[in-house]
Design a protein around this motif. Structure first.
Motif, PDB file in Angstrom:
ATOM      1  N   UNK A 197       0.846  -1.201   0.000  1.00  0.00           N
ATOM      2  CA  UNK A 197       0.000   0.000   0.000  1.00  0.00           C
ATOM      3  C   UNK A 197       0.879   1.248   0.000  1.00  0.00           C
ATOM      4  N   UNK A 198       0.557   2.204  -0.886  1.00  0.00           N
ATOM      5  CA  UNK A 198       1.438   3.350  -1.109  1.00  0.00           C
ATOM      6  C   UNK A 198       0.901   4.585  -0.396  1.00  0.00           C
ATOM      7  N   UNK A 199       1.676   5.068   0.554  1.00  0.00           N
ATOM      8  CA  UNK A 199       1.278   6.212   1.364  1.00  0.00           C
ATOM      9  C   UNK A 199       2.369   7.277   1.331  1.00  0.00           C
ATOM     10  N   UNK A 200       1.973   8.521   1.176  1.00  0.00           N
ATOM     11  CA  UNK A 200       2.909   9.650   1.163  1.00  0.00           C
ATOM     12  C   UNK A 200       2.510  10.586   2.305  1.00  0.00           C
ATOM     13  N   UNK A 201       3.214  10.488   3.420  1.00  0.00           N
ATOM     14  CA  UNK A 201       2.839  11.273   4.592  1.00  0.00           C
ATOM     15  C   UNK A 201       3.077  12.767   4.383  1.00  0.00           C
ATOM     16  N   UNK A 202       3.981  13.124   3.479  1.00  0.00           N
ATOM     17  CA  UNK A 202       4.197  14.543   3.205  1.00  0.00           C
ATOM     18  C   UNK A 202       2.944  15.169   2.605  1.00  0.00           C
ATOM     19  N   UNK A 203       2.266  14.444   1.746  1.00  0.00           N
ATOM     20  CA  UNK A 203       1.028  14.948   1.156  1.00  0.00           C
ATOM     21  C   UNK A 203      -0.064  15.031   2.218  1.00  0.00           C
ATOM     22  N   UNK A 204      -0.132  14.035   3.087  1.00  0.00           N
ATOM     23  CA  UNK A 204      -1.113  14.081   4.177  1.00  0.00           C
ATOM     24  C   UNK A 204      -0.871  15.308   5.061  1.00  0.00           C
ATOM     25  N   UNK A 205       0.383  15.545   5.389  1.00  0.00           N
ATOM     26  CA  UNK A 205       0.704  16.708   6.233  1.00  0.00           C
ATOM     27  C   UNK A 205       0.367  18.022   5.527  1.00  0.00           C
ATOM     28  N   UNK A 206       0.552  18.052   4.214  1.00  0.00           N
ATOM     29  CA  UNK A 206       0.222  19.257   3.447  1.00  0.00           C
ATOM     30  C   UNK A 206      -1.275  19.552   3.506  1.00  0.00           C
ATOM     31  N   UNK A 207      -2.095  18.513   3.556  1.00  0.00           N
ATOM     32  CA  UNK A 207      -3.547  18.698   3.604  1.00  0.00           C
ATOM     33  C   UNK A 207      -4.019  19.319   4.919  1.00  0.00           C
ATOM     34  N   UNK A 208      -3.268  19.107   5.988  1.00  0.00           N
ATOM     35  CA  UNK A 208      -3.670  19.630   7.299  1.00  0.00           C
ATOM     36  C   UNK A 208      -3.689  21.159   7.274  1.00  0.00           C
ATOM     37  N   UNK A 209      -4.796  21.708   7.743  1.00  0.00           N
ATOM     38  CA  UNK A 209      -4.961  23.156   7.758  1.00  0.00           C
ATOM     39  C   UNK A 209      -5.623  23.720   6.516  1.00  0.00           C
ATOM     40  N   UNK A 210      -5.852  22.854   5.510  1.00  0.00           N
ATOM     41  CA  UNK A 210      -6.487  23.303   4.272  1.00  0.00           C
ATOM     42  C   UNK A 210      -7.998  23.099   4.349  1.00  0.00           C
TER      43      UNK A 210
END
Length: 328
Positions: free
Chosen positions: A267-280
């Motif tokens: 399963x492919x997960x990119x935590x940097x993208x998840x963190x970028x979504x926070x606050x949006x």
């Protein structure tokens, strides 16, 4: 199919003491028996674990759930606590296989599925997963269903499980036991990328048995969605799948999980993208930007470049449906 010894231990301790490099644990057998019939794996010893006390779903002191490794996929998908608190997992399981297979397949066994590469399942052609060093014909062959992330020169296969995509998004923990005792693995660390040893799918030792999967308290019950894109409506593996889960503080995203299936060896997960979504804010523009960021490092092969476009659309839709609280 080669001859083999058969044992049916009565305890986890007995089971792991019987295990070794030439043995395999068997529960539902929905993948292992296919591999044996096609002569793709030749265990000398089958250890039947169906009599072990690993069929319970219990609440943990931390507010999560502990799922026994022998709970069937069907029972797990329809379990009231899973439906209520972890609908993402229920959706993912019901998107996979067929009702008959879900009735047989075990929760622990689901994690151990081998890849569904055409070449891996054809004993007449070379495959580095079956015979290390023999080659990977998928790289220059028919690679429509293969990886766009995390592949190597040795292997471009993808992991087939739907359930595992949801478990990765939920940050599950895998409980295992071997001859040297028990330990836990974060779900992100359970499966391996192929690297130079694609014959190894996970980080289990030969004697280790999955005993349970633990879910944390946070289940994203109100804002999660599993989207599976496949060639036909049922009983087909994902070309691309997306597990999306969001938590909000007012209109703003407080926490995000975004995991893709059908695109990598795990399963492919990119935590940097998840963190970028926070606050949006949960807008289409936000989700388009997240999809583009996640896919910018994709490396498609000759026949699967369509997966990049397909994944982009699927990510945007899955995040939008999660934000709106749409259940499959």
């Amino acid at each position: 199919m080669n001859p083999f010894h058969y044992s049916r231990p009565n305890s986890v301790e007995d089971a792991v003491h019987l295990a070794g490099p030439a043995s395999r644990f068997i529960a539902g057998g929905t993948n292992l028996l296919d591999l044996m019939k096609e002569n793709l794996t030749r265990p000398e010893h089958l250890i039947d674990i169906t009599g072990l006390p690993l069929r319970e779903v219990t609440e943990t002191a931390k507010g999560g759930l502990l799922i026994g490794a022998l709970v069937s996929n069907a029972d797990l998908a329809w379990h009231p606590l899973i439906e209520q608190r972890y609908p993402l997992l229920s959706q993912a399981i019901l998107a996979g296989a067929s009702p008959q297979l879900r009735n047989m397949a075990s929760t622990g066994g689901n994690l151990l599925q081998r890849t569904r590469c055409y070449y891996f399942y054809d004993a007449n052609v070379p495959c580095n997963k079956r015979e290390p060093g023999s080659g990977c014909p998928a790289r220059d062959g028919l690679n429509r269903i293969h990886a766009i992330f995390g592949a190597s020169a040795q292997c471009v296969a993808t992991h087939p499980s739907d359930m595992c995509v949801a478990l990765a998004a939920l940050e599950a923990v895998v409980h295992v036991q071997g001859r040297n005792g028990s330990r836990t693995l974060e779900f992100a660390d359970f499966h391996r990328l192929p690297g130079d040893s694609p014959e190894r799918d996970n980080h289990l030792a030969d004697d280790e048995l999955i005993t349970a999967i633990e879910l944390p308290a946070a289940g994203f019950a109100e804002h999660s969605h599993y989207l599976k894109i496949r060639d036909r409506a049922s009983y087909a593996f994902a070309l691309v799948s997306v597990a999306a889960a969001l938590e909000f503080t007012g209109p703003v995203i407080r926490e995000a999980r975004l995991v893709l299936g059908g695109v990598a060896h795990k399963p492919w997960r990119d935590e940097a993208v998840e963190n970028w979504l926070v606050g949006k804010s949960a807008t289409r523009e936000t989700f388009v930007a997240a999809a583009d960021a996640l896919l910018q490092h994709a490396q498609p092969l000759e026949h699967n470049a369509f997966k990049v476009t397909l994944a982009r659309r699927a990510i945007i839709r899955a995040l939008s449906d999660a934000a709106q609280g749409v259940q499959a």
